[in-house]
Design an enzyme around this catalytic site. Structure first.
Site, PDB file in Angstrom:
ATOM      1  N   GLU A 276       0.826  -1.219   0.000  1.00 24.73           N
ATOM      2  CA  GLU A 276       0.000   0.000   0.000  1.00 24.73           C
ATOM      3  C   GLU A 276       0.859   1.268   0.000  1.00 24.73           C
ATOM      4  OE1 GLU A 276      -2.286  -0.405   3.600  1.00 24.73           O
ATOM      5  OE2 GLU A 276      -3.660  -1.863   2.727  1.00 24.73           O
ATOM      6  N   PRO A 277       1.726   1.437  -0.979  1.00 17.12           N
ATOM      7  CA  PRO A 277       2.564   2.640  -0.960  1.00 17.12           C
ATOM      8  C   PRO A 277       1.785   3.885  -1.391  1.00 17.12           C
ATOM      9  CG  PRO A 277       2.977   1.402  -2.965  1.00 17.12           C
ATOM     10  CD  PRO A 277       1.964   0.610  -2.167  1.00 17.12           C
ATOM     11  N   GLY A 278       2.017   4.984  -0.732  1.00 14.81           N
ATOM     12  CA  GLY A 278       1.436   6.258  -1.146  1.00 14.81           C
ATOM     13  C   GLY A 278       2.575   7.225  -1.405  1.00 14.81           C
ATOM     14  N   ARG A 279       3.180   7.648  -0.304  1.00 14.33           N
ATOM     15  CA  ARG A 279       4.245   8.643  -0.333  1.00 14.33           C
ATOM     16  C   ARG A 279       5.383   8.282  -1.299  1.00 14.33           C
ATOM     17  NH1 ARG A 279       5.280  11.329   4.503  1.00 14.33           N
ATOM     18  NH2 ARG A 279       4.151   9.693   5.592  1.00 14.33           N
ATOM     19  N   ARG A 315       2.072  19.780   6.600  1.00 13.31           N
ATOM     20  CA  ARG A 315       3.105  18.914   7.177  1.00 13.31           C
ATOM     21  C   ARG A 315       4.155  19.652   8.023  1.00 13.31           C
ATOM     22  NH1 ARG A 315       6.171  15.820   4.979  1.00 13.31           N
ATOM     23  NH2 ARG A 315       5.642  13.944   6.131  1.00 13.31           N
ATOM     24  N   TYR A 319       3.793  18.287  11.721  1.00 14.30           N
ATOM     25  CA  TYR A 319       4.787  17.257  12.097  1.00 14.30           C
ATOM     26  C   TYR A 319       6.197  17.827  12.212  1.00 14.30           C
ATOM     27  CZ  TYR A 319       1.172  14.376   9.756  1.00 14.30           C
ATOM     28  OH  TYR A 319       0.004  13.797   9.323  1.00 14.30           O
ATOM     29  N   CYS A 358      -3.654  33.328  10.078  1.00 15.96           N
ATOM     30  CA  CYS A 358      -3.534  34.065  11.336  1.00 15.96           C
ATOM     31  C   CYS A 358      -3.165  33.145  12.499  1.00 15.96           C
ATOM     32  CB  CYS A 358      -4.827  34.815  11.609  1.00 15.96           C
ATOM     33  SG  CYS A 358      -5.139  35.982  10.289  1.00 15.96           S
ATOM     34  N   GLU A 359      -2.038  32.496  12.395  1.00 15.60           N
ATOM     35  CA  GLU A 359      -1.502  31.682  13.484  1.00 15.60           C
ATOM     36  C   GLU A 359       0.013  31.756  13.430  1.00 15.60           C
ATOM     37  OE1 GLU A 359      -2.810  27.962  14.642  1.00 15.60           O
ATOM     38  OE2 GLU A 359      -4.787  28.104  13.701  1.00 15.60           O
TER      39      GLU A 359
HETATM   40  N1  LLP Z   1      -1.863   1.982   4.358  1.00 17.36           N
HETATM   41  C1  LLP Z   1      -2.483   2.437   5.450  1.00 17.36           C
HETATM   42  C2  LLP Z   1      -3.426   1.569   6.155  1.00 17.36           C
HETATM   43  C3  LLP Z   1      -2.231   3.744   5.894  1.00 17.36           C
HETATM   44  O1  LLP Z   1      -2.851   4.206   6.975  1.00 17.36           O
HETATM   45  C4  LLP Z   1      -1.327   4.563   5.191  1.00 17.36           C
HETATM   46  C5  LLP Z   1      -1.034   5.917   5.639  1.00 17.36           C
HETATM   47  C6  LLP Z   1      -0.707   4.040   4.035  1.00 17.36           C
HETATM   48  C7  LLP Z   1      -0.999   2.739   3.654  1.00 17.36           C
HETATM   49  C8  LLP Z   1       0.241   4.839   3.173  1.00 17.36           C
HETATM   50  O2  LLP Z   1       1.384   5.243   3.825  1.00 17.36           O
HETATM   51  P1  LLP Z   1       2.560   5.888   2.941  1.00 17.36           P
HETATM   52  O3  LLP Z   1       3.072   4.812   1.996  1.00 17.36           O
HETATM   53  O4  LLP Z   1       1.987   7.011   2.160  1.00 17.36           O
HETATM   54  O5  LLP Z   1       3.586   6.336   3.886  1.00 17.36           O
HETATM   55  N2  LLP Z   1      -0.200  12.655   6.959  1.00 17.36           N
HETATM   56  C9  LLP Z   1       1.045  11.981   7.259  1.00 17.36           C
HETATM   57  C10 LLP Z   1       1.029  10.536   6.864  1.00 17.36           C
HETATM   58  C11 LLP Z   1      -0.130   9.769   7.432  1.00 17.36           C
HETATM   59  C12 LLP Z   1      -0.156   8.375   6.911  1.00 17.36           C
HETATM   60  C13 LLP Z   1      -1.458   7.741   7.184  1.00 17.36           C
HETATM   61  N3  LLP Z   1      -1.553   6.425   6.695  1.00 17.36           N
HETATM   62  C14 LLP Z   1       2.204  12.737   6.610  1.00 17.36           C
HETATM   63  O6  LLP Z   1       1.968  13.788   6.035  1.00 17.36           O
HETATM   64  O7  LLP Z   1       3.345  12.314   6.724  1.00 17.36           O
END
Ligand code: LLP
Length: 428
Positions: A276-279, A315, A319, A358-359
């Protein structure tokens, strides 16, 4: 790796001078590179080829339909976490048979949606949720495939807000409870428990947490198989890092070198793997373009006040995340060789790069060495494709930015900038 590069002293996305995008579309604007996200997807697919996983792009990282369509056309499935994301993925043309759905708080309406669509896998996060899913499936007289999200109690060594596999987090079921879970629910005729799901956090810069979580999951699978349960899917989640600073994060091949040998024997006996890659796909495939509105001194500080802020890219303030920020048309001496928190050049000036909100917590970077900037300069915030637009808000009634997708020497507005009318469109 990405297709954002300075040609001469001007930043390009693929073959397009990004200033031309800002001129045409305005700022702030997210710009995504098709070549980059395609290459990132393919690198993951190639690195993991030996175990032929279903690669489910994590829609939450950037759900733009243009991005999802591009990935869907490459064969990607999608990881979704809400009814809205199921809708998005389906609208982008991704078949329901390639959707995996996690989330601790799925509503009845969302579960029904998943059941109606017939998605590949519903990742269940609690006993109560399983019972509810089984009830809804029975009522609708359908069968669905579920995986139990287990919490392996592994430290992913990442920000505490995005660490999801420790015992004290709200996600999944403690791995010690998994056998009891299968004994209680593993023979349900409607909600069929057929797999295990892990997602321990993000971003994870080291392979060791994956190795330890997967080792635990495989041992659990062996026990469950001995008891006669089906465990034909293992979804190992997301979390592969992006290159926020040049060269800091492992590449797909490095993760695969640690993970593939662990999984290969089980895959040979019929286990299906989901990633499940996103980033790792979209972060470096996107930048945020923002224009400097004013430069001002306060005390010892020099503020570059931009038209993007925490409302556009949360971000840094949420974070304390690092994003490399640089002028898109710097003087020749300031053309950067790499993205880093500490650029090694003469003549840089310390800036706080802040937004209009405004923060005091509204910043994109604090105490950042950059070339001297002036009103009207265009800045690029790099590695902003993931969790940028998807976490943007309309705080302070600032309309959401535009999104642009570049393909070689052309670009397409894949989300128009919001208008003031959009701001009030849902109000009475
Ligand atoms: N699978 C599940 C169940 C997840 O909860 C997530 C991310 C992913 C896959 C994808 O993770 P990735 O490959 O993108 O790292 N908003 C935060 C990241 C929150 C991630 C939430 N879950 C940020 O900006 O770093």
């Amino acid at each position: 790796m990405d297709h954002f590069h300075y040609t001469g002293d001007r930043l390009h996305c693929e073959s397009i001078d990004v200033a031309a995008i800002a001129d045409a579309v305005g700022t702030p604007t997210y710009v995504y590179s098709t070549a980059t996200l395609t290459e990132h997807y393919r690198r993951i697919a190639d690195a993991f080829r030996a175990i032929d996983p279903l690669i489910c792009y994590s829609v939450k990282s950037c759900g733009n339909l243009g991005v999802c369509r591009t990935l869907g056309a490459l064969g990607a499935g999608m990881d979704v976490v809400s009814g809205g994301e199921i809708f998005r993925a389906r609208r982008a043309g991704v078949p329901a048979s390639k959707l995996v759905y996690a989330g601790v708080g799925k509503t009845d309406a969302e579960i029904r949606e998943a059941l109606r669509e017939g998605i590949f896998l519903l990742n269940v996060e609690s006993e109560a949720e399983f019972e509810n899913t089984a009830r809804l499936a029975r009522e609708m007289n359908v069968q669905c495939r579920c995986a139990l999200r287990v919490n392996p109690d592994v430290d992913p060594k990442t920000h505490r807000y995005t660490s999801t596999g420790r015992k004290e987090t709200k996600f999944g079921v403690d791995i010690e409870r998994a056998r009891a879970f299968f004994r209680a629910y593993g023979r349900d005729p409607h909600a069929r428990l057929v797999g295990l799901h892990l997602h321990i956090g993000s971003p994870i810069y080291d392979t060791a947490p994956y190795v330890s979580a997967i080792t635990k999951a495989l041992a659990l699978r062996d026990e469950l198989l001995t008891e006669g349960f089906e465990v034909s899917v293992l979804d190992i989640g997301g979390g592969f890092a992006a290159d926020y600073e040049t060269g800091r994060s492992p590449d797909a091949a490095t993760y695969a070198a640690a993970i593939v040998p662990l999984l290969a024997p089980a895959v040979a006996t019929g286990l299906r793997i989901v990633l499940e890659p996103g980033r790792a796909i979209i972060a470096n495939a996107g930048i945020l373009l923002t224009r400097v509105q004013y430069v001002k001194q306060s005390g010892e500080k020099t503020f570059a006040i931009c038209d993007a802020g925490m409302n556009t890219l949360l971000r840094p303030s949420h974070y304390e995340a690092f994003h490399f920020i640089w002028p898109t048309a710097p003087a020749p001496a300031f053309v950067p060789a790499r993205r880093t928190e500490k650029p090694d050049m003469q003549g840089l000036v310390m800036h706080d790069v802040v937004g209009p909100i405004c923060e005091t917590g509204d910043f994109l970077a604090l105490d950042r060495a950059m070339p001297p900037v002036a009103r009207g300069d265009l800045l690029a915030v790099f590695t902003a494709g993931a969790y940028g637009m998807s976490m943007a808000s309309r705080y302070n009634s600032v309309p959401l930015p535009a999104e642009v997708l570049v393909h070689g020497d052309r670009f397409e507005v894949v989300r128009r900038r919001e208008t003031y009318a959009d701001l009030v469109a849902h109000e009475a």
